[in-house]
Design a protein around this motif. Structure first.
Motif, PDB file in Angstrom:
ATOM      1  N   GLY A  31       0.805  -1.215   0.000  1.00  0.00           N
ATOM      2  CA  GLY A  31       0.000   0.000   0.000  1.00  0.00           C
ATOM      3  C   GLY A  31       0.835   1.261   0.000  1.00  0.00           C
ATOM      4  N   ARG A 121      -4.746  -2.038  -6.935  1.00  0.00           N
ATOM      5  CA  ARG A 121      -5.865  -1.282  -7.497  1.00  0.00           C
ATOM      6  C   ARG A 121      -6.735  -2.178  -8.377  1.00  0.00           C
ATOM      7  N   THR A 142     -12.107   5.082   5.634  1.00  0.00           N
ATOM      8  CA  THR A 142     -11.092   4.427   6.462  1.00  0.00           C
ATOM      9  C   THR A 142     -10.690   5.353   7.602  1.00  0.00           C
ATOM     10  N   CYS A 225      -9.741   4.602  -1.177  1.00  0.00           N
ATOM     11  CA  CYS A 225      -8.444   3.913  -1.074  1.00  0.00           C
ATOM     12  C   CYS A 225      -7.322   4.759  -1.654  1.00  0.00           C
ATOM     13  N   HIS A 228      -6.541   7.279   0.900  1.00  0.00           N
ATOM     14  CA  HIS A 228      -5.871   6.624   2.023  1.00  0.00           C
ATOM     15  C   HIS A 228      -4.361   6.545   1.793  1.00  0.00           C
ATOM     16  N   PRO A 359      -5.199  -0.682   1.752  1.00  0.00           N
ATOM     17  CA  PRO A 359      -6.636  -0.401   1.705  1.00  0.00           C
ATOM     18  C   PRO A 359      -7.337  -1.056   0.526  1.00  0.00           C
ATOM     19  N   TYR A 360      -6.643  -1.181  -0.604  1.00  0.00           N
ATOM     20  CA  TYR A 360      -7.270  -1.770  -1.790  1.00  0.00           C
ATOM     21  C   TYR A 360      -7.630  -3.236  -1.548  1.00  0.00           C
TER      22      TYR A 360
END
Length: 453
Positions: A31, A121, A142, A225, A228, A359-360
């Protein structure tokens, strides 16, 4: 009226002398943002149209940038060739902490134009496309926590991250005092993220000394995301400029860990919320009940995508005020799946991910789990109303990365919804993490055994 072309705005800003560089970046398996700086003319004339080459190992490496066989992308056998980064103009934004610079996120594609399916992604996009086939859109938010230290990153490195001074002296959860040393850097982070286009909602001190949380407005899942990873990258850069250090690692010491709670809801194609049903006794639609049931059914198998590192599981331990069981509850923070809100704001809060979560992949896991529940019309058990952390009857989450890896690799559900290459690629990332940890000699071992063993 159509929205202005971000590249035309970039051209105008460059001609005015306010922008001279573009960072093209791709989110990696951890990430993090990896990329290159390009001049504005080169970006507009070449990269924006044709893409920009970057080494394939960027999506097949560990936190130390080490690569090797076992990934779906074998950088060595591919001769460390390139894939193509294709900028997403919707992600272009200025960096207030880096004068004259804008950043754009990119999707990794093979030279022939096919997406790199293991790219984070793309992993998320695949699940969002599955939702779209049902006429649904996911919205997410998030909540990232982090620890701030008064030492610089260089000082922290030289001290091997031992004996660092936290930016608050004690628990400042919701406190309005005791923040004098942490406030300068978090105020700058808040303000510059807003200047960069993020919509801040709340900010406050947290439980661990030096701990803070900034929450930004929810959005469509991919946008959230993207925001994020932008926030994490920028917060660290701002901290470095301020001469302090911050960490998002899930468990820095024996104190409270850094979480990344993910809020998730669904809407129909026309924007109508679909999780609530005012006529139902609990306010939840049948679709939501299946969606939540899917989270419970898939949690053990998908834990690896939400807790991808050895340190992740130091947070997910009894007594750490982080989830350890597999259950759900209405406004119950001891459950991994917390149903919160009402009416149009009804949503789930997924409390398993820590500050290290990609996050993805974490959001992709939650979406895929919800879809599994919808597709199989899973029944939702009664909500947990007591302390789920102290209830031995609650089924347990994987307690270690080794256990999570085994569940992920052997999962028929994961193989079906993510595909063999994605399962194998992220399994290899976990194996690499475990191999590095198992060969390391820790401070704990030295303290325990240097003299006494």
């Amino acid at each position: 009226m159509s929205a202005p072309d971000p590249y035309e705005r970039l051209r105008a800003d460059a001609e005015a002398g306010s922008v001279d560089e573009v960072i093209v970046a791709v989110p990696d398996l951890q990430g993090r943002l990896q990329g290159s700086r390009l001049s504005v003319p080169y970006f507009l004339e070449e990269a924006a149209r044709q893409g920009f080459g970057a080494c394939v190992y960027l999506l097949a490496s560990d936190v130390e940038m080490g690569t090797g066989p076992g990934y779906a992308i074998d950088a060595w056998n591919a001769g460390f060739g390139d894939f193509v980064l294709r900028p997403d103009p919707a992600t272009l934004r200025a960096l207030p902490w880096d004068e004259g610079t804008v950043l754009v996120l990119a999707d990794a594609t093979w030279p022939g134009g096919e997406p790199v399916e293991v790219a984070p992604r793309q992993v998320l996009r695949t699940q969002l496309d599955r939702l779209a086939e049902r006429g649904l859109t996911a919205f997410a938010g998030t909540e990232l926590e982090f620890l701030v230290f008064l030492d610089s990153y260089r000082q922290a490195w030289e001290r091997r991250y031992a004996g660092l001074a936290t930016a608050t002296s004690y628990n400042v959860d919701y406190a309005l005092q005791g923040l004098s040393e942490i406030e300068p850097v978090v105020r700058r982070i808040r303000r510059e993220m807003v200047r960069a286009g993020l919509a801040m909602e709340t900010a406050r001190g947290e439980c661990h000394a030096g701990q803070y949380e900034i929450v930004f407005r929810y959005d469509e899942a991919m946008t959230t995301c993207d925001n994020h990873v932008f926030f994490k990258n920028g917060a660290k850069q701002i901290a470095a400029q301020e001469g302090v250090a911050l960490t998002f690692m899930p468990k820095f010491d024996e104190g409270e860990g850094n979480s990344c709670h993910i809020h998730l809801s669904l809407r129909a194609a026309d924007g109508t919320p679909v999780l609530a049903d005012a006529a139902a006794g609990d306010g939840m639609s049948d679709l939501m009940r299946h969606f939540v049931a899917g989270q419970l059914a898939c949690l053990p198998d998908f834990a690896l995508l939400m807790a991808p590192n050895v340190n992740s599981y130091k947070r997910l331990q009894p007594g750490a005020f982080a989830p350890t069981g597999i259950t759900w509850g209405r406004d119950n923070r001891t459950c991994p799946i917390r149903v919160v809100g009402s009416g149009s704001s009804l949503r789930i809060e997924h409390r398993v991910p820590g500050g290290d979560a990609n996050p993805y992949t974490a959001v992709a896991a939650a979406v895929a789990a919800g879809l599994y529940g919808i597709e199989h019309q899973l029944e939702l058990p009664a909500p947990h109303t007591a302390n789920a952390l102290a209830d031995p009857s609650v089924p347990r989450l994987p307690a270690t990365l080794t256990e999570a890896l085994h569940r992920w690799e052997s999962s028929e559900i994961a193989a079906k919804v993510f595909g063999g290459p994605v399962v194998g690629h992220y399994a290899q990332a976990a194996r690499t993490e475990l191999a590095a940890f198992e060969t390391a000699v820790t401070d704990w071992e030295r303290l325990r055994g240097f003299e006494r063993l």
